[in-house]
Enzyme design. Structure first.
Site, PDB file in Angstrom:
ATOM      1  CD  GLU A 228      -3.200  -0.816   2.045  1.00  0.00           C
ATOM      2  OE1 GLU A 228      -3.325   0.292   2.597  1.00  0.00           O
ATOM      3  OE2 GLU A 228      -3.954  -1.768   2.275  1.00  0.00           O
ATOM      4  N   GLY A 229       1.940   1.239  -0.729  1.00  0.00           N
ATOM      5  CA  GLY A 229       2.832   2.389  -0.822  1.00  0.00           C
ATOM      6  C   GLY A 229       4.054   2.177   0.043  1.00  0.00           C
TER       7      GLY A 229
END
Length: 803
Positions: A499-500
Site C-alpha cells: 500500500e505504498g
C-alpha cells in the site's frame, strides 16, 4: 534604538493581533510620521520616512499594489510552479482534510479534535468479535499455516466465507455485515495478533478492493450482481494495480484497453474493450474469482467519445474469462497469504464490466485514490497495532518469566529501556488507530492522515518487534511451534512495503500532499496560478496573497512569543496532567506552519525534489498528529490516572521527535543563515523538550511485568487464551503462575540472604525451606507449578537434522 524598538514592537503587535492591513498601516504610519517629525532636520531620515509612508499608501490601494507586489510575485510563483500530471492532481484531490489542516494552521482549534465522538462498537459488533472472530482465532495455528500448509486450512477458508468476514463493509441490504470502520479495525487487529495470514486475507477485500469501488461508483446492476456474492464468499476478490513498470508511478502503467467491437458470448458484435496487461504483487490473486483491474483506456475510433486517450479505467472481470493467466504465487518472505502475478492477453470484456459503466471510463485513478484514503487508514494500522499489542503482552510476560542471575530479566535496566519503548509505542499506535477510525466513522476521509498512520504505525511496529526480538534473544531467532515472535519479525517488511512503500510515503506523500491540501492558502494560490495571467487572475491571486503574508507574519510573531514564554500563557484545553502537552503542540504547530512557508519561499517548486527536507517535514506533521491522538485517546478512555505514565512517555516522545525534526529542517534550508535566524527566532531560549527520562522508562517497564488494569487496557482487543498447549496460552499460564509465587520466592531469597538457606536455585532449596517452615507445603506447590510453567515457556524448539 528606542525608535527602532518601537517600530519592531508595533510590527509584532500588528502581526500577532492579525490587524487588517489598513489599521496596521495606519498605526505604523503614525509612528513613522512621529519619528520623522522629531528627526526632520536629518535629510536621510526624512527621505526614509517619506519612502516608508509612500510604500504603506501604495500597498493599501489595490490598483497600485497589484502591479507593484502581486503581479511580480505571480510571475515568480508561476515560473517556479512544477508541472503536475493528471494522476498527481487526482491524488491531491482525493479525500478531505481534517485535523491535519488544523496542524498546518499554526493555531489548532482543539474543539475540532476533542468534540469527535469516541470510537465505539455496537452491541452486534462486540458480540461478533467475541463470538465469530474469537472462534476463528482459536482455529488458527500459525506454524502449521506458514510452514506446513503455506495457506489457510480449508475449514478456515470456509469459516471466513460463511461468517462474511470478507463482507464487513458491505451493507446488510446486499447480505453484508455493514460494520463501522472501528469494528473493521478491531477485527483485523484481533486476527493479526493470532495470524498475519488470516488478517491479510480478511483485510484486503474490506480495504482496497472491488467491494469498496462498487459501493462508491458501481451501477445498480453491478452492485446487485456482485455485492451479495462478495459478502457470502461465493466470489473472492482481488485488485490488480501494480505492475513491473508501474508501482508508485501509475502514469507509467503500460497495461492497455482498446475500445472496439468483438463477438462475445453468442453475439456477433458487442461494444467492449480489448485488454492486455501484466500485474504482480496482487494479494488474493492466486485464488480470486473476480479481478478488479486498472488499465489505460484508448478509443482510437471514437466509439464512445471524442478523446483517443481516455485515461486510467477500472473494470471488474471474472478470472475464468478467456485470455487471463492467474494462479501462480509469489513468496513474500515465506508469508502464507495468497499473493501472486496475473496476465491478460487479448482479453475482451463488455463495456458494462467497467465499474460504473461507460460514464466512469477515465476516472479510475480518482476512484482508487478516494477509496485508498480510507483503506490505507484502517487495514495496515490495525494489523500493526495488533502485532504491537501482541508483542507488548507476551514479551512483557516473557521478561517477567525468564530469569538470569536469579532475577527476572525485565528487572535489568538494560531490558527496561526496550520494554518501555514497547509499551509507549504501543500506546501511541493504539491511540492513532482508534482516533483515526473514529474520524472515518464520523464522515472524514483524510488522505494525508491515512498516509501518516500507515507509515508511522508500520514503522513503529518494526521498532516494537525489533525490541521484542532483542529481549527474546535466542528463543526469538529459533523458529518453531513455540516461537511466538519470529514469524512477526519475518513479515514486518511486507507491511512496510505494501500500500505504498514507506520511503515514498514519507518523502513524497505526507508533506507533499499535505502542504498543498492542508495549508490555508497554497491550494488557492495554485488555483489562481493555473489561470493565464490576466487582470482577473491577478485580482484573485492578490486577495489570497495578502492573507498569506498576514498568515506568515502572524506565525512569525506567535512563534517568537510562544518561544519566549515557552507557551505557558497559551489558552488550551486539558488539566494539570495534560495542559503542558496541549500547549507545546500548539507551539510546535505554529513553528511547523512558519517553517513550511519559509521552505516554500526559499525552495519553491524545488521542494518537490528535496526529499530530505520533505521527509523531515513529514516527521514533524506525523508526530504532531500522533501526540494529538494520544491526548484524545487518553480522554476517551476516561483519563485513567494509572495511564499517566503511558500518556507522559507517548507525549514526550512524539513532541521531542517533532522538535528535533524541526531543528534538522533549519539545517537543510538552502540558505544556512536563514535557517540559523529562523531557529533562533522560534527557539530563543533553546529547545525545551527532552525525551522521556529514565525514571519514566522504569515505570513503563513495570507496567508490562505485573498484572494490572493498565496492562489489560494497553493490550485489549487481541486474542488471548490460557490453553497450556497453545503458543501464547502457555505464556499466560506461566505469567499468572509466576505472579502467584512471587511473594513466596521473595521469602526464599530473603532466607538465603540471611543464610537460613544455602545458595542455589529454587528447586534445590525448596525441600529445606519446607522443613525449616520458611514456606508451607501449599506455597511450595505454587513455586513448583511456576517453575514448571517457566520451563515450558523458555524451552526452545529443536528438530532432526533433516528439518
Amino acid at each position: 534604538m528606542l525608535w527602532l524598538f518601537a517600530f519592531f514592537a508595533l510590527l509584532f503587535l500588528w502581526a500577532y493581533a492579525k490587524l487588517p492591513l489598513p489599521y496596521g498601516s495606519l498605526f505604523l504610519a503614525g509612528l513613522i510620521s512621529l519619528f520623522g517629525f522629531y528627526h526632520g532636520s536629518n535629510p536621510v531620515i526624512s527621505v526614509m520616512a517619506t519612502f516608508l509612508l509612500l510604500f504603506l499608501v501604495l500597498i493599501n490601494i489595490p490598483i497600485t499594489r497589484r502591479p507593484l507586489l502581486s503581479r511580480p510575485v505571480f510571475r515568480l510563483m508561476h515560473a517556479a510552479l512544477p508541472k503536475m500530471s493528471q494522476t498527481e492532481k487526482e491524488a491531491l484531490e482525493a479525500g478531505n482534510t481534517w485535523w491535519d489542516a488544523q496542524l498546518f494552521s499554526g493555531q489548532p482549534d482543539w474543539k475540532v479534535l476533542l468534540d469527535l465522538p469516541p470510537a465505539k462498537l455496537s452491541a452486534e459488533e462486540q458480540d461478533y468479535i467475541n463470538g465469530q472472530v474469537e472462534t476463528l482465532c482459536s482455529m488458527l495455528d500459525d506454524w502449521d499455516i506458514t510452514h506446513h500448509r503455506h495457506d489457510l486450512p480449508p475449514e478456515v477458508w470456509q469459516f471466513i466465507k460463511q461468517n462474511k468476514l470478507c463482507g464487513m463493509i458491505i451493507p446488510k441490504i446486499y447480505g453484508g455485515l455493514e460494520f463501522s470502520e472501528y469494528a473493521h479495525s478491531q477485527v483485523v487487529m484481533k486476527l493479526a495478533s493470532r495470524s498475519t495470514t488470516a488478517a491479510v486475507t480478511v483485510m484486503v477485500p474490506n480495504s482496497l478492493g472491488p467491494a469498496k469501488l462498487l459501493l462508491a461508483y458501481g451501477t445498480d446492476q453491478q452492485k446487485n450482481h456482485y455485492l451479495p456474492k462478495l459478502a457470502s464468499g461465493e466470489e473472492l476478490p482481488a485488485f490488480a494495480l501494480t505492475g513491473p513498470y508501474a508501482g508508485s508511478d501509475a502514469s507509467a502503467m503500460p497495461d492497455t484497453g482498446i475500445v472496439c467491437y468483438r463477438p462475445f458470448e453468442g453475439q456477433d458484435k458487442m461494444l467492449g474493450i480489448l485488454l492486455n496487461w501484466e500485474k504482480r504483487y496482487i494479494t488474493l490473486g492466486p485464488v480470486a474469482t473476480v479481478l478488479g483491474l486498472a488499465f489505460k483506456l484508448y478509443d482510437p475510433d471514437h466509439l464512445i467519445g471524442d478523446q483517443k486517450s481516455i485515461g486510467i479505467t477500472v473494470a471488474l472481470i471474472p478470472t475464468n474469462t478467456p485470455g487471463i493467466s492467474i494462479g501462480r504465487r509469489h513468496n513474500p518472505l515465506d508469508s502464507a497469504f495468497q499473493n501472486g502475478p496475473n496476465w491478460g492477453k487479448d482479453v475482451f470484456i463488455p463495456m458494462d464490466w467497467v465499474i460504473g459503466g461507460v460514464e466512469q471510463v477515465g476516472n479510475g485513478w480518482k476512484m482508487l485514490m478516494q477509496c485508498l484514503a480510507t483503506g490505507r487508514a484502517l487495514s495496515l494500522p490495525a494489523l500493526s497495532t495488533g502485532a504491537a499489542k501482541f508483542t507488548c503482552r507476551n514479551t512483557g510476560a516473557y521478561a517477567r518469566i525468564r530469569k538470569q542471575f536469579n532475577l527476572p530479566i525485565g528487572e535489568f535496566e538494560g531490558i527496561e529501556e526496550p520494554l518501555a519503548r514497547i509499551a509507549g509505542e504501543t500506546y501511541i499506535m493504539d491511540a492513532a488507530r482508534s482516533v483515526t477510525a473514529a474520524a472515518l466513522d464520523n464522515g472524514q476521509k483524510p488522505a494525508v492522515i491515512s498516509a501518516i498512520i500507515k507509515y508511522q504505525l508500520t514503522e513503529r511496529m518494526r521498532r516494537v518487534i525489533n525490541d521484542g526480538m532483542d529481549i527474546q534473544g535466542g528463543s526469538g531467532i529459533c523458529l518453531g511451534p513455540r516461537n511466538f515472535l519470529g514469524r512477526l519479525y519475518q513479515v514486518v517488511p511486507v507491511s512496510i512495503t505494501v500500500e505504498g512503500a514507506n520511503i515514498l510515503t514519507r518523502t513524497m506523500m505526507i508533506f507533499g500532499q499535505g502542504a498543498i491540501r492542508c495549508h490555508p492558502f497554497i491550494q488557492k494560490e495554485m488555483a489562481a496560478l493555473t489561470i493565464e495571467q490576466s487582470d482577473l487572475a491577478i485580482q484573485q491571486f492578490d486577495k489570497v496573497l495578502l492573507k498569506h503574508i498576514a498568515f506568515i507574519m502572524h506565525n512569525l510573531a506567535n512563534s517568537l512569543w510562544l518561544g519566549l514564554s515557552n507557551a505557558r500563557l497559551t489558552n488550551t484545553p486539558g488539566n494539570i496532567n495534560t495542559q503542558q502537552y496541549y500547549r507545546q503542540l500548539t507551539r510546535l504547530s505554529a513553528i511547523f506552519a512558519l517553517s513550511t512557508d519559509f521552505a516554500l519561499l526559499s525552495l519553491g517548486g524545488e521542494l518537490k525534489r528535496k526529499e530530505r527536507i520533505s521527509g523531515r517535514f513529514a516527521d514533524v506533521l506525523s508526530n504532531l498528529y500522533l501526540c494529538s491522538c494520544v491526548l484524545k485517546h487518553y480522554e476517551d478512555q476516561g483519563a485513567q490516572k494509572d495511564d499517566l505514565p503511558l500518556l507522559d512517555w507517548a507525549c514526550q516522545k512524539t513532541l521531542f521527535e517533532a522538535q528535533q525534526s524541526l531543528s534538522s529542517i533549519f539545517d537543510l534550508l538552502p540558505a544556512r543563515s536563514l535557517g540559523f535566524i529562523l531557529s533562533m527566532f522560534v527557539f530563543p531560549i533553546g529547545k525545551p523538550l527532552p525525551p522521556p527520562a529514565d525514571n519514566l522508562n522504569h515505570r513503563l517497564a513495570k507496567l508490562l511485568l505485573n498484572k494490572s488494569a493498565v496492562r489489560d487496557r494497553l493490550t485489549s482487543g487481541i486474542y488471548m487464551n490460557e490453553n497450556p498447549d497453545d503458543v501464547t496460552g502457555k505464556i499466560e499460564v506461566a505469567f499468572n503462575a509466576v505472579a502467584a509465587s512471587a511473594d513466596i520466592e521473595k521469602k526464599i531469597s530473603l532466607a538465603q540472604k540471611q543464610q537460613q538457606l544455602p545458595k542455589g536455585n529454587l528447586l534445590s532449596v525448596i525441600d529445606e525451606a519446607i522443613r525449616k517452615r520458611i514456606i508451607t507445603q501449599s506455597e511450595a506447590s505454587l513455586v513448583l507449578t511456576a517453575e514448571q510453567a517457566r520451563l515450558t515457556v523458555i524451552t526452545v524448539d529443536d528438530f532432526s537434522e533433516t528439518l
